[in-house]
Write a protein that holds these residues in place. Structure first.
Motif: not given
Length: 322
Positions: A165-180
């Motif tokens: 329940g602490q921190g940002l563990a339950e927050e969704p990713l803001a964006f997808e970071r490209p592989v490269l």
């Protein structure tokens, strides 16, 4: 690496060829995975086609359990200087990176490579499965990388020891970071390197033998590059040591190093008080071995540190024990 990152940012990366390269630790080939991949003439064309692009290292079934386990970029191909019919794929400095999680050969019973997959989705037998060099489509490369180097690795590590329940563990990713972008971003690579080095030493300091954790259970041991990235050092675990904060400081300033035998800890006696040495180092003055012998510090990296850092930098500002 800076030039590659710039081209990625502007969207002008030319299309090349990605590969899977098979590696067996006990083979006749002289692989140093963060520096060179040794291969026969039969694979010369695909490897030359891949110059400038990324490859994934793969451990075959009979060699061990790792499956897909690391990524690197090929800089050039040379003829082997001593063995006719063999060639060396030179790995671009700073490109090699171990996966934080080894990627299995099969996911839900299906191969991750279309080249190894029958029309009904089942694994092929023989043939391409025995090939030491295989072409890898971009989408399959991205899928393997997402499994081995998660997009949100930095968040995972930052919140790994938080209470539920602490921190940002339950927050969704803001964006997808490209592989490269992940593969060329220093902050991301540092997190992956730290995780693998600390795991290799079971979260113990390689010079004191202590495993220290803070009140929340977070390991206090750090990951030190033996040869710095700025001096063409790699992010291979073999270029790393798990060290306490003070010993990391001493190692980076050349107050301590490791002898040619790869085990004996060297101390700059005229710069480090004897009582400090007795408190910080194990009584045997021997380097702790990693859990997997394949992760032991490379002798060339240790030699570089002895010749370029040990006894040459010295203290800057007050020492941590003052």
């Amino acid at each position: 690496m800076k030039r590659l990152a710039s081209r990625l940012a502007t969207g002008f990366l030319e299309r090349m060829v990605k590969l899977v390269l098979m590696h067996k630790a006990d083979s006749i080939y002289e692989d140093e995975l963060d520096a060179v991949y040794d291969f026969p003439r039969a694979y010369l064309k695909p490897v030359r086609d891949a110059v400038g692009d990324w490859i994934v290292y793969y451990e075959p079934v009979k060699a061990g359990p790792r499956g897909y386990f690391a990524v690197a970029r090929i800089a050039r191909v040379d003829e082997h200087p001593r063995i006719e019919g063999r060639f060396l794929a030179r790995i671009a400095p700073g490109s090699y990176l171990r996966f934080v999680s080894d990627v299995p050969r099969l996911v839900n019973g299906r191969p991750l490579e279309s080249l190894l997959t029958e029309a009904d989705g089942t694994p092929k037998r023989g043939g391409a499965t025995q090939s030491a060099v295989r072409r890898l489509p971009d989408a399959e490369f991205a899928r393997i990388l997402d499994l081995g180097l998660p997009q949100d690795l930095e968040r995972i590590e930052a919140t790994r020891y938080d209470a539920p329940g602490q921190g940002l563990a339950e927050e969704p990713l803001a964006f997808e970071r490209p592989v490269l972008e992940r593969l060329t971003r220093r902050a991301y690579r540092d997190v992956a390197f730290r995780r693998k080095v600390r795991e290799a030493y079971d979260y113990r300091c390689a010079m004191s033998g202590l495993r220290l954790r803070n009140g929340g259970g977070r390991p206090e041991v750090q990951a030190a590059h033996i040869r710095p990235v700025a001096s063409d050092g790699s992010d291979s675990v073999r270029n790393g040591l798990a060290l306490s904060g003070t010993l990391h400081w001493m190692f980076d300033r050349g107050l301590i190093s490791v002898a040619e035998d790869g085990e004996t800890i060297l101390v700059s006696g005229n710069k480090v008080p004897g009582d400090v040495v007795d408190r910080l180092l194990s009584p045997e003055r021997r380097l702790l071995k990693p859990l997997d012998p394949r992760d032991a510090p490379h002798r060339e990296n240790l030699r570089w540190h002895r010749e370029n850092v040990f006894g040459q930098i010295g203290e800057t500002g007050p020492a941590p024990w003052d």
